[in-house]
Design a protein around this motif. Structure first.
Motif, short mmCIF file in Angstrom:
data_model
loop_
_atom_site.label_atom_id
_atom_site.label_comp_id
_atom_site.label_asym_id
_atom_site.label_seq_id
_atom_site.Cartn_x
_atom_site.Cartn_y
_atom_site.Cartn_z
N VAL A 1 -8.23 7.41 -0.88
CA VAL A 1 -7.75 7.01 0.44
C VAL A 1 -7.51 5.51 0.59
N ASP A 2 -7.74 4.72 -0.44
CA ASP A 2 -7.62 3.26 -0.29
C ASP A 2 -6.87 2.69 -1.49
N ASP B 1 0.82 -1.20 0.00
CA ASP B 1 0.00 0.00 0.00
C ASP B 1 0.86 1.26 0.00
N VAL B 2 1.93 1.27 0.81
CA VAL B 2 2.81 2.44 0.86
C VAL B 2 3.42 2.70 -0.51
N GLU B 3 3.91 1.64 -1.17
CA GLU B 3 4.49 1.80 -2.50
C GLU B 3 3.48 2.34 -3.49
N LEU B 4 2.23 1.86 -3.41
CA LEU B 4 1.20 2.35 -4.32
C LEU B 4 0.86 3.81 -4.03
N PHE B 5 0.75 4.18 -2.76
CA PHE B 5 0.49 5.58 -2.42
C PHE B 5 1.57 6.48 -3.03
N ARG B 6 2.82 6.07 -2.91
CA ARG B 6 3.92 6.89 -3.40
C ARG B 6 3.91 6.94 -4.93
N VAL C 1 -2.03 11.86 -8.65
CA VAL C 1 -3.34 11.57 -8.10
C VAL C 1 -3.45 12.23 -6.71
N PRO C 2 -4.51 12.99 -6.44
CA PRO C 2 -4.65 13.64 -5.13
C PRO C 2 -4.81 12.61 -4.01
N LEU C 3 -3.95 12.67 -3.00
CA LEU C 3 -4.02 11.76 -1.87
C LEU C 3 -3.13 12.27 -0.75
N SER C 4 -3.30 11.68 0.43
CA SER C 4 -2.42 11.95 1.57
C SER C 4 -1.67 10.68 1.90
N LEU C 5 -0.36 10.78 2.10
CA LEU C 5 0.44 9.59 2.37
C LEU C 5 0.15 9.04 3.77
N PRO C 6 0.17 7.71 3.92
CA PRO C 6 0.07 7.13 5.27
C PRO C 6 1.27 7.54 6.11
#
Length: 397
Positions: free
Chosen positions: A190-191, A87-92, A99-104
């Motif tokens: 967020v997911d 999940d962390v790799e995908l968020f980054r 893509v608008p998002l907030s990192l864990p």
């Protein structure tokens, strides 16, 4: 400049912590240890993960704990990434794609000799943000705010797709609106579950993904569905033609999307999860409904099946139909119950078909439980328990 993560190793667990958060998080000694933090509250439990909220550094964090894989899955997953680290790799990666998002703020995983154990993802909720499904499907947003949000959500979906991102479970509860009263509203993903990336999505992938998203909004007025699609199309030179093209593609993809939904529910109704629970009482075992809607409070527990199980003592013939004399009393009101004995395979098929049918229409008799009886060592009977109510109606989701 994108923020990085610092690796922290402790006995039995490895952490990735977002820069600046190393001293703020009360990191437990193991991935599942968040439940032991004072004030922690479990929000959701399923076979694969537990979601909970835990306090720390003056705020509340949301933690998704992925359970340790079973023995065989652990062997197959030897030295593979844990779900939390994936999940962390995908968020980054999605952050790099715009893509608008907030990192864990953190992720942790347990490993022993390369074999994966439990892992966890820690998220800091954005203050004042609201999930899109609450605003649109629960109708918390109204008037001008609602119209702006529908268009903004369509534009957000297009931005995700144009970034080469495909979320198989494209669901309004997987996105949040940071400031619902802003113009234009700002939306974030967020997911990362069931997310994949590619250089470019095909038109058929886009249409199928939009059909999956719109199945959640099928109860919305057609005008609101069109407003979302107009936001998705944007300022296309041939906007009307683009709308017709996407509407036709979504209609073509719709049967396959609903078929997959039904197949997923046929599998889900045979195992424990958010909607169903395993039952074992004396010589009777089976599975029963806990609730009919994902967002609904629990309605049924094992005690509600006790009168039915008691009534089954001595039953050994197939085709018997038994009406319980007293209604089942629940937080959602009283339910009249009926028991039908069948060969087990027929009962299981009827149970699956009854749950699958809830995706299309709300029948007068709702499926409550599938029970299994063994009158003799080599004989297996199934009991389908259905219920009726004059006042209760299952939610649409």
């Amino acid at each position: 400049m994108m923020a990085g993560y610092r690796e922290i190793r402790r006995p039995g667990i490895r952490w990735l912590v977002l820069q600046g958060w190393e001293e703020k998080l009360p990191l437990p000694g193991w991935a599942e240890g968040w439940e032991s933090i004072r004030g922690a509250e479990i929000r959701k439990v399923s076979a694969k993960k537990t979601i909970l909220a835990a306090p720390g550094a003056g705020e509340v964090f949301l933690i998704k704990v992925y359970h340790a894989p079973t023995f065989l899955r652990r062997l197959l997953a030897y030295r593979r990434r844990s779900p939390a680290f994936r999940d962390v790799e995908l968020f980054r990666e999605l952050e790099r794609r715009g893509v608008p998002l907030s990192l864990p703020v953190a992720a942790g995983e347990r490993r022993a000799l390369g074999f994966r154990g439990a892992s966890c993802l820690v998220v800091r909720p954005v203050a004042g943000s609201v999930a899109i499904d609450r605003l649109l499907l629960d109708r918390e947003a109204q008037g001008t705010q609602r119209r702006l949000l529908l268009g903004a959500y369509g534009a957000f979906a297009r931005q995700v797709h144009e970034s080469g991102v495909l979320q198989e479970d494209f669901d309004p509860n997987n996105a949040i609106c940071l400031s619902p009263d802003a113009d234009p509203p700002e939306i974030e993903l967020v997911d990362m579950e069931r997310v994949s990336t590619s250089d470019r999505l095909t038109e058929s992938e886009r249409a199928r993904n939009l059909a999956r998203l719109l199945r959640y909004g099928r109860d919305l007025p057609l005008s609101e569905q069109l407003r979302f699609l107009r936001g998705y199309v944007g300022k296309d030179e041939d906007r009307r033609g683009a709308l017709r093209s996407y509407a036709a593609a979504i209609r073509a993809a719709w049967p396959d999307v609903t078929r997959r939904d039904r197949e997923r529910l046929r599998r889900a109704c045979l195992r424990s999860g958010r909607l169903f629970a395993i039952l074992r009482q004396g010589g009777v075992r089976g599975i029963h409904r806990v609730r009919f809607g994902e967002r609904e409070d629990p309605i049924f527990d094992a005690s509600h099946l006790a009168p039915a199980i008691s009534r089954l003592r001595g039953v050994s013939s197939i085709g018997e139909s038994i009406l319980l004399e007293d209604p089942i009393s629940t937080p959602a009101g009283p339910f009249d119950a009926k028991l039908v004995t069948l060969p087990f395979r027929d009962a299981r098929r009827s149970w699956q078909e009854a749950n699958e049918a809830l995706k299309n229409d709300i029948p007068s008799e709702l499926p409550l439980a599938l029970l299994e009886l063994r009158p003799t060592l080599f004989r297996r009977l199934g009991v389908l328990v259905t219920i009726r109510s004059r006042s209760y109606r299952p939610p649409s989701r």
